[in-house]
Design a protein around this motif. Structure first.
Motif, PDB file in Angstrom:
ATOM      1  N   VAL A 399       0.836  -1.195   0.000  1.00 54.17           N
ATOM      2  CA  VAL A 399       0.000   0.000   0.000  1.00 54.17           C
ATOM      3  C   VAL A 399       0.869   1.242   0.000  1.00 54.17           C
ATOM      4  N   GLY A 400       1.913   1.241   0.852  1.00 55.13           N
ATOM      5  CA  GLY A 400       2.791   2.398   0.934  1.00 55.13           C
ATOM      6  C   GLY A 400       3.510   2.682  -0.367  1.00 55.13           C
ATOM      7  N   THR A 401       3.916   1.635  -1.071  1.00 56.37           N
ATOM      8  CA  THR A 401       4.627   1.819  -2.343  1.00 56.37           C
ATOM      9  C   THR A 401       3.730   2.473  -3.386  1.00 56.37           C
ATOM     10  N   PHE A 402       2.505   1.959  -3.525  1.00 55.58           N
ATOM     11  CA  PHE A 402       1.617   2.538  -4.536  1.00 55.58           C
ATOM     12  C   PHE A 402       1.160   3.935  -4.133  1.00 55.58           C
ATOM     13  N   VAL A 403       0.913   4.168  -2.850  1.00 52.23           N
ATOM     14  CA  VAL A 403       0.552   5.506  -2.389  1.00 52.23           C
ATOM     15  C   VAL A 403       1.675   6.490  -2.695  1.00 52.23           C
ATOM     16  N   SER A 404       2.923   6.066  -2.465  1.00 55.66           N
ATOM     17  CA  SER A 404       4.065   6.918  -2.780  1.00 55.66           C
ATOM     18  C   SER A 404       4.108   7.242  -4.272  1.00 55.66           C
ATOM     19  N   ALA A 405       3.788   6.254  -5.119  1.00 53.98           N
ATOM     20  CA  ALA A 405       3.758   6.488  -6.570  1.00 53.98           C
ATOM     21  C   ALA A 405       2.683   7.507  -6.936  1.00 53.98           C
TER      22      ALA A 405
END
Length: 505
Positions: A399-405
């Motif tokens: 979740v954190g990776t895609f939110v960062s993207a």
């Protein structure tokens, strides 16, 4: 805003009985008045451009505020151009003049609609030539190294925008113009069963084959071999998706986005822009790829095609049913076309936009799952961390990776979260706020804002069970809407009869 523009241009192409030029003017005077409108609009866009360029030159530290003001002025010009075009068609008599110039005998020449659209097209192309200076000044003053790369030449910038509008607006408009031309050449071609079947088959073929034009129209290039391509291809195998090719769309640092097109693997393309690839980490790019894969795995592309076809059928049957109401005077074919186009446009904005935003949330969730491990509360991934096949798990790191993207894309695209909540002091401030609100809605009617998407995804990281409830609701909603369209069309057909369905008004 391409849909609004498409709707307006299609309306202008329809066989409308335009008013004659005012004050008894002839064709020459009507053309002169129309030219005056075009020149006035180009002067306005020149003034807007000068304001941006001079602002950057005098106050480079205020680039963000100047960029927002420039975006607002471009939005204002979008509506001014449409309004000016409508003024030329009606008040200057250009619609009447263009049709009369290309009428021979009792028939309008095929393709005559291009002359009707000429004032808008000339203004649009001219505005791109002029606004290039402002766009270049904004890009070259950016503190982001990836944005300060080599910008387009003026002709390259115009060609870039022309290609984008060709894909989103001009090809569909050309399809409409071609259909109207066929009707003039052979007025009975679409009457009866065979004609109506040809219309439906043509629409299906257009939806199926149109995505194959993307590489040619946009000038896409295959993603070059290397570590990133190898990683994406490995992710594709792990997620179980097939495609024709991976492409890069060179926007010269103008846009960070990705997209997928094509209903079947042989025609499917997955596209990344240059800016997205240069500003996101490889983990983030993989999560964005997962988002596009999510559209495929959830069947969104096929669903959109079925939704549009059933919607066209339902709208047409509803129109025929209204025509047969006892005591109702049937509308003329011309009036029917106009009303159906307007109703279809409003329907797409509201109904399709509503469904599309939910589907985007599903794709967002799959983007998170595509880079997730089996531990839902993990605190980070290492190089040896195994990601779950098929995107069947959801973890906090994913979740954190895609939110960062998403947040990175928002940042580099200059979306400026909360820009619609600025000062509302006075009439000018209130008007600016309203315009930004309309502009934000028109630009996010299919996807929702990134702020809302991020907030939703963060709730899933805290409560993984919420994701299952969300998937059940969206799936029920999607199939419920399709069933509603099918049942509604069948009921109306049973009332009006099959023969009336195949008869033009």
């Amino acid at each position: 805003m391409p849909l609004l523009l498409l709707l307006c241009l299609v309306l202008a192409c329809l066989p409308i009985d335009w008013p004659a030029p005012p004050f008894g003017f002839g064709s020459a005077e009507s053309a002169a008045l129309t030219a005056g409108v075009v020149v006035s609009l180009l002067i306005i866009v020149k003034l807007f451009t000068v304001a941006t360029v001079s602002g950057i030159a005098r106050r480079p530290a205020d680039r963000i505020a100047i960029g927002r003001a420039h975006g607002l002025r471009r939005l204002i010009f979008f509506f001014l151009n449409l309004g000016g075009f409508g003024f030329a068609l009606v008040a200057c008599g250009w619609g009447f003049t263009a049709n009369r110039l290309l009428t021979f005998g009792d028939s309008l020449l095929p393709g005559a609609e291009i002359l009707v659209l000429a004032p808008y097209l000339i203004t649009l192309l001219g505005s791109w030539v002029i606004v290039y200076d402002a766009e270049r000044a904004l890009q070259q003053s950016s503190p982001e190294p990836a944005l300060r790369g080599e910008f387009w030449t003026r002709s390259g910038y115009v060609l870039f925008l022309l290609r984008y509008h060709m894909l989103t607006v001009f090809i569909p408009v050309g399809f409409t113009i071609a259909q109207l031309g066929f009707v003039r050449i052979a007025p009975d071609i679409f009457d009866g069963v065979l004609g109506q079947v040809l219309i439906f088959v043509g629409l299906v073929a257009f939806i199926l084959l149109f995505p194959s034009l993307f590489p040619l129209v946009l000038g896409l290039r295959p993603l070059p071999p290397g570590r990133l391509r190898d990683r994406i291809e490995a992710a594709a195998g792990r997620l179980g998706v097939r495609y024709h090719n991976l492409y890069v769309w060179n926007t010269r640092g103008g846009l960070a986005t990705a997209m997928v097109s094509g209903l079947v693997p042989r025609l499917r393309q997955i596209v990344f822009t240059d800016l997205l690839l240069t500003t996101l980490t490889e983990d983030e790019v993989e999560s964005v790829f997962g988002h596009e894969v999510g559209h495929v795995k959830h069947g969104h592309l096929i669903y959109y095609g079925a939704f549009l076809l059933l919607s066209v059928l339902a709208l047409w049957v509803a129109f025929q049913a209204v025509q047969q109401i006892p005591g109702f005077t049937p509308l003329s074919k011309e009036t029917g076309f106009v009303l159906l186009t307007m109703a279809g446009g409003a329907y797409l904005f509201l109904a399709f936009g509503f469904v599309s935003r939910r589907c985007e949330r599903q794709a967002d969730v799959f983007g998170c799952k595509s880079v997730s491990c089996a531990d839902p509360v993990c605190r980070g991934h290492k190089s040896e961390t195994a990601l779950v096949n098929g995107g069947k798990a959801l973890c906090r790191t994913g979740v954190g990776t895609f939110v960062s993207a998403l947040e990175r894309v928002e940042d580099v695209n200059g979306m400026a979260r909360g820009s619609t909540t600025g000062s509302r002091r006075g009439l000018l401030g209130w008007t600016s706020w309203m315009l930004r609100l309309v502009g934000d809605w028109l630009s996010t009617w299919q996807h929702s804002t990134i702020a809302k998407r991020v907030a939703f995804l963060k709730t899933l990281a805290e409560d993984p069970l919420k994701e299952r409830r969300f998937q059940r609701r969206v799936t029920a909603l999607r199939w419920g809407i399709l069933m509603l369209l099918i049942v509604g069309a069948v009921v109306l057909i049973a009332w009006t009869g099959w023969r009336s369905l195949l008869e033009l008004a």
